[in-house]
Motif scaffolding. Structure first.
Motif, PDB file in Angstrom:
ATOM      1  N   LEU A   4       0.850  -1.188   0.000  1.00  0.00           N
ATOM      2  CA  LEU A   4       0.000   0.000   0.000  1.00  0.00           C
ATOM      3  C   LEU A   4       0.885   1.237   0.000  1.00  0.00           C
ATOM      4  CD1 LEU A   4      -2.964   1.019   0.316  1.00  0.00           C
ATOM      5  CD2 LEU A   4      -2.540   1.089   2.753  1.00  0.00           C
ATOM      6  N   THR A   5       0.743   2.063  -1.020  1.00  0.00           N
ATOM      7  CA  THR A   5       1.528   3.295  -1.098  1.00  0.00           C
ATOM      8  C   THR A   5       0.597   4.452  -1.414  1.00  0.00           C
ATOM      9  OG1 THR A   5       1.989   2.865  -3.426  1.00  0.00           O
ATOM     10  CG2 THR A   5       3.662   2.180  -1.852  1.00  0.00           C
ATOM     11  N   PHE A   8       0.044  10.940  -4.642  1.00  0.00           N
ATOM     12  CA  PHE A   8       0.191  12.357  -4.328  1.00  0.00           C
ATOM     13  C   PHE A   8      -0.382  13.210  -5.447  1.00  0.00           C
ATOM     14  CE2 PHE A   8       3.335  10.459  -1.574  1.00  0.00           C
ATOM     15  CZ  PHE A   8       3.209  11.202  -0.415  1.00  0.00           C
ATOM     16  N   PRO A   9      -1.121  14.279  -5.083  1.00  0.00           N
ATOM     17  CA  PRO A   9      -1.599  15.211  -6.088  1.00  0.00           C
ATOM     18  C   PRO A   9      -0.437  15.770  -6.906  1.00  0.00           C
ATOM     19  CG  PRO A   9      -2.705  15.610  -4.020  1.00  0.00           C
ATOM     20  CD  PRO A   9      -1.602  14.611  -3.745  1.00  0.00           C
ATOM     21  N   ARG A  10      -0.743  16.064  -8.162  1.00  0.00           N
ATOM     22  CA  ARG A  10       0.199  16.615  -9.139  1.00  0.00           C
ATOM     23  C   ARG A  10       1.204  15.578  -9.632  1.00  0.00           C
ATOM     24  NH1 ARG A  10       1.681  22.560  -6.658  1.00  0.00           N
ATOM     25  NH2 ARG A  10      -0.336  22.920  -5.685  1.00  0.00           N
ATOM     26  N   GLN A  11       1.017  14.325  -9.247  1.00  0.00           N
ATOM     27  CA  GLN A  11       1.843  13.242  -9.775  1.00  0.00           C
ATOM     28  C   GLN A  11       0.954  12.280 -10.562  1.00  0.00           C
ATOM     29  OE1 GLN A  11       4.341  11.311  -6.909  1.00  0.00           O
ATOM     30  NE2 GLN A  11       5.328  13.213  -6.296  1.00  0.00           N
ATOM     31  N   GLN A  12       1.564  11.544 -11.455  1.00  0.00           N
ATOM     32  CA  GLN A  12       0.842  10.594 -12.295  1.00  0.00           C
ATOM     33  C   GLN A  12       0.248   9.470 -11.449  1.00  0.00           C
ATOM     34  OE1 GLN A  12       0.462  10.701 -15.921  1.00  0.00           O
ATOM     35  NE2 GLN A  12       0.942  12.804 -15.308  1.00  0.00           N
ATOM     36  N   VAL A  13      -0.970   9.086 -11.782  1.00  0.00           N
ATOM     37  CA  VAL A  13      -1.604   7.939 -11.132  1.00  0.00           C
ATOM     38  C   VAL A  13      -1.212   6.675 -11.891  1.00  0.00           C
ATOM     39  CG1 VAL A  13      -3.563   9.263 -10.228  1.00  0.00           C
ATOM     40  CG2 VAL A  13      -3.728   8.182 -12.479  1.00  0.00           C
ATOM     41  N   PRO A  14      -1.351   5.513 -11.261  1.00  0.00           N
ATOM     42  CA  PRO A  14      -1.068   4.258 -11.972  1.00  0.00           C
ATOM     43  C   PRO A  14      -2.068   4.036 -13.113  1.00  0.00           C
ATOM     44  CG  PRO A  14      -1.178   3.905  -9.594  1.00  0.00           C
ATOM     45  CD  PRO A  14      -1.673   5.289  -9.851  1.00  0.00           C
ATOM     46  N   ALA A  15      -1.669   3.222 -14.057  1.00  0.00           N
ATOM     47  CA  ALA A  15      -2.574   2.828 -15.141  1.00  0.00           C
ATOM     48  C   ALA A  15      -3.801   2.155 -14.531  1.00  0.00           C
ATOM     49  CB  ALA A  15      -1.864   1.876 -16.092  1.00  0.00           C
ATOM     50  N   LEU A  16      -4.917   2.259 -15.230  1.00  0.00           N
ATOM     51  CA  LEU A  16      -6.147   1.635 -14.741  1.00  0.00           C
ATOM     52  C   LEU A  16      -7.027   1.283 -15.928  1.00  0.00           C
ATOM     53  CD1 LEU A  16      -7.908   0.891 -12.275  1.00  0.00           C
ATOM     54  CD2 LEU A  16      -8.873   3.186 -12.401  1.00  0.00           C
ATOM     55  N   LEU A 100     -11.677  -5.047 -10.792  1.00  0.00           N
ATOM     56  CA  LEU A 100     -10.498  -4.363 -10.261  1.00  0.00           C
ATOM     57  C   LEU A 100      -9.707  -5.369  -9.436  1.00  0.00           C
ATOM     58  CD1 LEU A 100      -8.908  -1.698  -9.711  1.00  0.00           C
ATOM     59  CD2 LEU A 100     -10.382  -1.409  -7.704  1.00  0.00           C
ATOM     60  N   THR A 101      -8.465  -5.610  -9.805  1.00  0.00           N
ATOM     61  CA  THR A 101      -7.672  -6.580  -9.057  1.00  0.00           C
ATOM     62  C   THR A 101      -7.231  -5.980  -7.724  1.00  0.00           C
ATOM     63  OG1 THR A 101      -5.514  -5.942  -9.948  1.00  0.00           O
ATOM     64  CG2 THR A 101      -6.803  -7.573 -11.225  1.00  0.00           C
ATOM     65  N   LEU A 102      -6.989  -6.855  -6.770  1.00  0.00           N
ATOM     66  CA  LEU A 102      -6.546  -6.386  -5.460  1.00  0.00           C
ATOM     67  C   LEU A 102      -5.163  -5.750  -5.552  1.00  0.00           C
ATOM     68  CD1 LEU A 102      -7.866  -9.293  -3.221  1.00  0.00           C
ATOM     69  CD2 LEU A 102      -8.998  -7.153  -3.835  1.00  0.00           C
ATOM     70  N   ASP A 103      -4.300  -6.269  -6.414  1.00  0.00           N
ATOM     71  CA  ASP A 103      -2.987  -5.650  -6.596  1.00  0.00           C
ATOM     72  C   ASP A 103      -3.114  -4.243  -7.177  1.00  0.00           C
ATOM     73  OD1 ASP A 103      -1.542  -7.748  -5.525  1.00  0.00           O
ATOM     74  OD2 ASP A 103      -1.089  -8.660  -7.468  1.00  0.00           O
ATOM     75  N   LYS A 104      -4.000  -4.077  -8.153  1.00  0.00           N
ATOM     76  CA  LYS A 104      -4.208  -2.744  -8.744  1.00  0.00           C
ATOM     77  C   LYS A 104      -4.810  -1.804  -7.703  1.00  0.00           C
ATOM     78  CE  LYS A 104      -3.350  -1.527 -12.267  1.00  0.00           C
ATOM     79  NZ  LYS A 104      -2.179  -0.732 -12.756  1.00  0.00           N
ATOM     80  N   ALA A 105      -5.724  -2.315  -6.892  1.00  0.00           N
ATOM     81  CA  ALA A 105      -6.316  -1.496  -5.825  1.00  0.00           C
ATOM     82  C   ALA A 105      -5.222  -0.998  -4.882  1.00  0.00           C
ATOM     83  CB  ALA A 105      -7.359  -2.301  -5.063  1.00  0.00           C
ATOM     84  N   ARG A 106      -4.297  -1.856  -4.535  1.00  0.00           N
ATOM     85  CA  ARG A 106      -3.178  -1.459  -3.666  1.00  0.00           C
ATOM     86  C   ARG A 106      -2.332  -0.374  -4.319  1.00  0.00           C
ATOM     87  NH1 ARG A 106      -3.844  -2.374   1.583  1.00  0.00           N
ATOM     88  NH2 ARG A 106      -3.718  -4.540   2.141  1.00  0.00           N
ATOM     89  N   GLU A 107      -2.091  -0.493  -5.639  1.00  0.00           N
ATOM     90  CA  GLU A 107      -1.324   0.538  -6.345  1.00  0.00           C
ATOM     91  C   GLU A 107      -1.993   1.905  -6.214  1.00  0.00           C
ATOM     92  OE1 GLU A 107      -0.151  -0.078 -10.441  1.00  0.00           O
ATOM     93  OE2 GLU A 107      -0.108  -2.246 -10.090  1.00  0.00           O
TER      94      GLU A 107
END
Length: 188
Positions: A4-5, A8-16, A100-107
């Motif tokens: 779990l990480t 932060f605003p103004r930074q790129q989000v993970p692919a989804l 939604l995978t649990l790994d992607k949710a954690r990302e």
């Protein structure tokens, strides 16, 4: 499982990307909103609060579209449970994603809970499922706003978000909470 990480605003989000009820798929990379993409993560069919929450969102979709916001709601439910959610909750317009995978949710910094049997509406909770989250993402893939929860209760109010969007858009208000390393920033 992925660690779990925080995002932060103004930074790129993970692919989804997720499959959607009614066929097809949805991908954040393919989203082309004028101002924002609103991603609402819900717990799943077993959650009666999710049903009321998404029904409210479904009624307000035109208001979000008017403000240049593309909306999707998604969960870790499978296709059958997502389809049943759409039917049982009478969601008429909302794009509903599933898988939604649990790994992607954690990302994405989301919390995961274990099932505890049947809920108050008599539906079995999955063995593991994702807790709620709400994300506003800019068209360039930067996080603007996030609300991540450990419980189904006290979620951000869509009417309040619409009001906030009016202020944000009128004043070009920046994403806040962007400081990743406060000690380094304080030393500057």
């Amino acid at each position: 499982m992925t660690q779990l990480t925080p995002l932060f605003p103004r930074q790129q989000v993970p692919a989804l990307s997720v499959d959607t009820v009614g066929g097809g798929s949805w991908s954040l990379a393919d989203a082309k909103p004028e101002n924002f993409t609103l991603i609402v993560v819900y717990r799943g069919l077993h959650c009666p609060i999710c049903g009321m929450y998404l029904k409210d969102l479904d009624r307000k979709l035109a208001d979000f579209k008017e403000r240049g916001v593309e909306v999707i709601a998604l969960s870790s439910d499978d296709a059958d449970r997502a389809r049943q959610s759409r039917e049982d909750w009478k969601l008429e317009n909302l794009t509903l994603g599933y898988g939604l995978t649990l790994d992607k949710a954690r990302e994405w910094g989301l919390y995961i809970s274990s099932g505890r049997g049947k809920t108050s509406v008599g539906i079995e909770e999955p063995k593991l499922f994702v807790e709620p989250g709400l994300f506003l993402v800019r068209p360039n893939g930067e996080l603007y706003f996030a609300s991540i929860q450990t419980m189904p209760f006290a979620r951000p109010d869509f009417a309040a978000i619409l009001k906030a969007l009016d202020f944000v858009l009128a004043n070009n208000y920046p994403g806040r909470g962007e400081i990743v390393d406060h000690l380094a920033q304080a030393a500057e």
